[in-house]
Design a protein around this motif. Structure first.
Motif, PDB file in Angstrom:
ATOM      1  N   GLU A 399     -24.634 -31.710  17.674  1.00 51.04           N
ATOM      2  CA  GLU A 399     -25.353 -30.447  17.856  1.00 51.04           C
ATOM      3  C   GLU A 399     -25.310 -30.022  19.320  1.00 51.04           C
ATOM      4  OE1 GLU A 399     -29.526 -28.788  16.259  1.00 51.04           O
ATOM      5  OE2 GLU A 399     -29.754 -30.416  17.664  1.00 51.04           O
ATOM      6  N   GLN A 400     -24.950 -28.768  19.545  1.00 49.29           N
ATOM      7  CA  GLN A 400     -24.982 -28.164  20.886  1.00 49.29           C
ATOM      8  C   GLN A 400     -24.396 -29.061  21.970  1.00 49.29           C
ATOM      9  OE1 GLN A 400     -29.119 -26.959  21.339  1.00 49.29           O
ATOM     10  NE2 GLN A 400     -28.508 -24.928  20.631  1.00 49.29           N
ATOM     11  N   ILE A 401     -23.246 -29.620  21.681  1.00 52.99           N
ATOM     12  CA  ILE A 401     -22.663 -30.583  22.632  1.00 52.99           C
ATOM     13  C   ILE A 401     -22.355 -29.915  23.978  1.00 52.99           C
ATOM     14  CG2 ILE A 401     -20.335 -30.324  21.598  1.00 52.99           C
ATOM     15  CD1 ILE A 401     -19.943 -33.335  22.331  1.00 52.99           C
ATOM     16  N   VAL A 402     -21.888 -28.670  23.940  1.00 52.80           N
ATOM     17  CA  VAL A 402     -21.536 -27.988  25.193  1.00 52.80           C
ATOM     18  C   VAL A 402     -22.803 -27.749  26.018  1.00 52.80           C
ATOM     19  CG1 VAL A 402     -20.646 -25.821  26.152  1.00 52.80           C
ATOM     20  CG2 VAL A 402     -19.431 -26.970  24.296  1.00 52.80           C
ATOM     21  N   GLU A 403     -23.864 -27.244  25.351  1.00 56.35           N
ATOM     22  CA  GLU A 403     -25.122 -26.967  26.061  1.00 56.35           C
ATOM     23  C   GLU A 403     -25.724 -28.261  26.609  1.00 56.35           C
ATOM     24  OE1 GLU A 403     -24.228 -25.931  23.117  1.00 56.35           O
ATOM     25  OE2 GLU A 403     -24.432 -23.745  23.058  1.00 56.35           O
ATOM     26  N   LYS A 404     -25.738 -29.307  25.778  1.00 63.55           N
ATOM     27  CA  LYS A 404     -26.370 -30.561  26.213  1.00 63.55           C
ATOM     28  C   LYS A 404     -25.663 -31.131  27.447  1.00 63.55           C
ATOM     29  CE  LYS A 404     -28.355 -31.960  21.791  1.00 63.55           C
ATOM     30  NZ  LYS A 404     -28.634 -33.032  20.831  1.00 63.55           N
ATOM     31  N   LEU A 405     -24.320 -31.091  27.437  1.00 61.24           N
ATOM     32  CA  LEU A 405     -23.591 -31.662  28.579  1.00 61.24           C
ATOM     33  C   LEU A 405     -23.638 -30.737  29.796  1.00 61.24           C
ATOM     34  CD1 LEU A 405     -20.590 -33.329  26.704  1.00 61.24           C
ATOM     35  CD2 LEU A 405     -22.339 -34.505  28.060  1.00 61.24           C
ATOM     36  N   THR A 406     -23.624 -29.424  29.556  1.00 59.00           N
ATOM     37  CA  THR A 406     -23.714 -28.477  30.677  1.00 59.00           C
ATOM     38  C   THR A 406     -25.045 -28.663  31.409  1.00 59.00           C
ATOM     39  OG1 THR A 406     -22.361 -26.908  29.463  1.00 59.00           O
ATOM     40  CG2 THR A 406     -23.626 -26.011  31.303  1.00 59.00           C
ATOM     41  N   ASN A 407     -26.116 -28.856  30.631  1.00 63.78           N
ATOM     42  CA  ASN A 407     -27.451 -29.014  31.230  1.00 63.78           C
ATOM     43  C   ASN A 407     -27.561 -30.210  32.167  1.00 63.78           C
ATOM     44  OD1 ASN A 407     -28.469 -26.801  30.027  1.00 63.78           O
ATOM     45  ND2 ASN A 407     -29.418 -27.884  28.311  1.00 63.78           N
ATOM     46  N   VAL A 408     -26.693 -31.207  31.984  1.00 67.77           N
ATOM     47  CA  VAL A 408     -26.767 -32.380  32.878  1.00 67.77           C
ATOM     48  C   VAL A 408     -25.646 -32.366  33.919  1.00 67.77           C
ATOM     49  CG1 VAL A 408     -28.051 -33.833  31.282  1.00 67.77           C
ATOM     50  CG2 VAL A 408     -25.541 -33.850  31.184  1.00 67.77           C
ATOM     51  N   GLY A 409     -24.936 -31.244  34.005  1.00 64.39           N
ATOM     52  CA  GLY A 409     -23.991 -31.093  35.124  1.00 64.39           C
ATOM     53  C   GLY A 409     -22.521 -31.126  34.752  1.00 64.39           C
ATOM     54  N   ALA A 410     -22.201 -31.195  33.461  1.00 61.77           N
ATOM     55  CA  ALA A 410     -20.773 -31.227  33.095  1.00 61.77           C
ATOM     56  C   ALA A 410     -20.182 -29.827  33.168  1.00 61.77           C
ATOM     57  CB  ALA A 410     -20.613 -31.768  31.677  1.00 61.77           C
ATOM     58  N   LYS A 411     -18.876 -29.772  33.405  1.00 61.61           N
ATOM     59  CA  LYS A 411     -18.170 -28.497  33.364  1.00 61.61           C
ATOM     60  C   LYS A 411     -17.372 -28.500  32.072  1.00 61.61           C
ATOM     61  CE  LYS A 411     -16.404 -25.447  36.777  1.00 61.61           C
ATOM     62  NZ  LYS A 411     -15.402 -25.193  37.749  1.00 61.61           N
ATOM     63  N   ILE A 412     -17.916 -27.839  31.075  1.00 63.35           N
ATOM     64  CA  ILE A 412     -17.333 -27.921  29.731  1.00 63.35           C
ATOM     65  C   ILE A 412     -17.519 -26.578  29.036  1.00 63.35           C
ATOM     66  CG2 ILE A 412     -19.519 -29.070  29.032  1.00 63.35           C
ATOM     67  CD1 ILE A 412     -18.114 -30.290  26.657  1.00 63.35           C
ATOM     68  N   ARG A 413     -16.495 -26.141  28.328  1.00 64.88           N
ATOM     69  CA  ARG A 413     -16.676 -24.907  27.562  1.00 64.88           C
ATOM     70  C   ARG A 413     -15.782 -24.936  26.325  1.00 64.88           C
ATOM     71  NH1 ARG A 413     -13.398 -19.894  30.208  1.00 64.88           N
ATOM     72  NH2 ARG A 413     -11.510 -21.024  30.735  1.00 64.88           N
ATOM     73  N   ILE A 414     -16.194 -24.137  25.335  1.00 70.03           N
ATOM     74  CA  ILE A 414     -15.368 -23.996  24.131  1.00 70.03           C
ATOM     75  C   ILE A 414     -14.781 -22.593  24.154  1.00 70.03           C
ATOM     76  CG2 ILE A 414     -15.463 -23.733  21.623  1.00 70.03           C
ATOM     77  CD1 ILE A 414     -17.230 -26.111  21.453  1.00 70.03           C
ATOM     78  N   LYS A 415     -13.474 -22.525  23.865  1.00 68.09           N
ATOM     79  CA  LYS A 415     -12.788 -21.230  23.853  1.00 68.09           C
ATOM     80  C   LYS A 415     -12.191 -21.003  22.476  1.00 68.09           C
ATOM     81  CE  LYS A 415      -9.453 -20.629  26.918  1.00 68.09           C
ATOM     82  NZ  LYS A 415      -8.636 -20.628  28.135  1.00 68.09           N
ATOM     83  N   GLU A 416     -12.292 -19.794  21.984  1.00 65.44           N
ATOM     84  CA  GLU A 416     -11.631 -19.449  20.716  1.00 65.44           C
ATOM     85  C   GLU A 416     -10.233 -18.973  21.064  1.00 65.44           C
ATOM     86  OE1 GLU A 416     -12.033 -19.502  16.746  1.00 65.44           O
ATOM     87  OE2 GLU A 416     -13.984 -19.264  17.757  1.00 65.44           O
ATOM     88  N   ILE A 417      -9.197 -19.549  20.454  1.00 63.38           N
ATOM     89  CA  ILE A 417      -7.839 -19.063  20.777  1.00 63.38           C
ATOM     90  C   ILE A 417      -7.123 -18.557  19.511  1.00 63.38           C
ATOM     91  CG2 ILE A 417      -7.492 -20.444  22.852  1.00 63.38           C
ATOM     92  CD1 ILE A 417      -5.701 -22.287  21.037  1.00 63.38           C
TER      93      ILE A 417
END
Ligand code: UD1
Length: 417
Positions: A399-417
């Motif tokens: 659940e919300q892996i991008v948000e959870k990791l971003t909140n602790v300082g990770a640089k992560i994003r999901i892109k639709e291609i």
């Protein structure tokens, strides 16, 4: 198609709150149809497996309402309709509708379930259990018609302590006539959570969490309120990520006892851990000792954490081994770890990892759910940018892996291609 991009080598600090357990949720939702009254289940994770099960409920004309982290299920007007293959193949756990529909209507018509391609994944033990309770099974290609004139309690010994078979037999047996005993039952915490839910509805189940489960059949199940336990696999994944990048990272809202085997192995490797009543604080250290694992049924080392753990092994000094005993095809992440720079050889069911290796970002594939989690852990550790394709697998369970990791300082994003 969705891809995930991660810039690695960043320190992660702060708190990650763990969601409700996927593997409990996916059984609780089908279990809810065993009553004709309204049930509320809270701490439901927002993952695509939850959505897929709600689609099945809707197809069965069950009234479903979602509130934040909760689901309200009312099967009063439900109909026992054949579950289409397009629904069943979306996830493994669709098979829990087989036990639940059989338990409720004495008839279930559905197709072979989908899920990660991590092995053959037969359902023979589920079907043998249903037969022992009095069901007849017809099989036309991928379609299964499971039907009983009457369900009668029976003594069932499972040749393998299967999680799915244990839960499915419980679902079919709760309203059967008389007493069912499941021997060599699986003992995973998710099974206890499902048994508690059924008991809250009025079932009479004892022994869940041990290898002998006894079910005294009841005629009626009623309304209830229930809470999903924290996801021990999501928790374990983030604890491993903390060991790789934590500065420090707090993994909160967990039951640490549920990941005892992982925590012991991390301590053996030299990982800095503070274990609280409902959290683990983990701090990355510069040097780790080679540590070997062998997967086993609960309370052994979980197969679902084996793939993320191999990432930590790439950072350990010396030769570590991972032996997979549950699934025959669970090393599909290894070629991608090698592309990232890891030194690993796989022979039969054992991977030998020689570390430490400097990982460097590249393009990799999430071949299945936990392989995807391993790719995320590796990408966070690696220098530069890693692109992960097939991220749909990851979103089935985190659940919300991008948000959870971003909140602790990770640089992560999901892109639709
Ligand atoms: C569940 C988990 C999965 C985890 C696995 C083992 C869910 C939705 N999934 O899967 O994440 O990896 O437990 O902890 O909860 N087997 C048979 N015949 C059967 C059933 C199983 O031979 O009828 C074998 C399987 O091939 C496997 C072993 O038993 O080798 C364990 O499988 P099982 O515990 O049933 O796994 P799942 O319930 O599918």
């Amino acid at each position: 198609m969705k891809i995930m991009e991660i810039e690695g080598e960043r320190n992660l600090s702060g708190t990650i709150r763990i969601s409700g357990a996927k593997n409990a949720t996916v059984a609780l939702i089908p279990a809810a149809i065993l009553t004709d009254e309204e049930v509320t289940i809270c701490n439901i994770p927002e993952i695509t497996d939850t959505e897929a099960l709600c689609d099945i409920l809707n197809a069965l004309k069950v009234d479903v309402k979602r509130a934040s982290e909760s689901i309200i299920i009312n099967p009063e007007k439900m109909e026992n309709i054949e579950i289409a293959e397009s629904f069943s193949k979306k996830l493994r756990a669709s098979y829990y509708f087989m036990g639940a529909l059989l338990g409720k209507y004495k008839k279930a018509v559905m197709y072979f379930p989908g899920g990660c391609s991590i092995g053959a994944r037969p359902i023979d033990l589920h079907l043998k259990g249903f037969e022992a309770l009095g069901a007849k099974i017809q099989n036309e290609g991928n379609k299964y018609i499971v039907e009983a004139e009457e369900l009668k309690g029976a003594n069932i010994y499972l040749d393998i302590a299967s999680v799915g078979a244990t839960i499915n037999i419980m679902l079919a047996a709760v309203k059967a006539k008389g007493k069912t005993v499941i021997d060599n039952a699986a003992k995973e915490p998710e099974i206890v959570n499902v048994a508690t839910f059924l008991n809250n509805m009025g079932a009479k189940i004892t022994g869940a969490g041990t290898s002998t489960i006894k079910i005294e059949g009841v005629t009626h199940l009623g309304k209830c309120f229930h809470e999903v336990i924290p996801d021990r696999i999501e928790a374990g994944t983030y604890v491993i990520i903390g060991a790789l990048c934590g500065n420090p990272l707090k993994i909160d809202n967990i039951i640490p006892e549920h990941i005892d085997s992982l925590l012991s192995k991390l301590e053996e490797a030299g990982v800095n851990l503070e274990i609280g009543a409902d959290y683990v604080l983990v701090q990355k250290s510069e040097k780790y000792k080679a540590t070997s694992i062998k997967t086993a049924v609960y309370p052994g080392f979980p197969t679902d954490l084996q793939q993320p753990f191999t990432v930590l092994q790439t950072q350990c000094n010396g030769k570590s081994k991972t032996t997979e005993t549950i699934w025959e095809n669970r090393f599909m992440h290894i070629p991608y770890l090698k592309e990232l720079g890891a030194n690993i050889e796989v022979k039969n069911q054992t991977a030998t990892i020689i570390g430490p290796s400097k990982l460097k970002g590249c393009e990799v594939v999430a071949t299945d759910l936990r392989a995807g989690a391993a790719m995320v852990a590796a990408a966070l550790t690696a220098e530069g940018k890693t692109t992960i394709t097939n991220v749909e697998h990851i979103l089935r369970g985190y659940e919300q892996i991008v948000e959870k990791l971003t909140n602790v300082g990770a640089k992560i994003r999901i892109k639709e291609i």
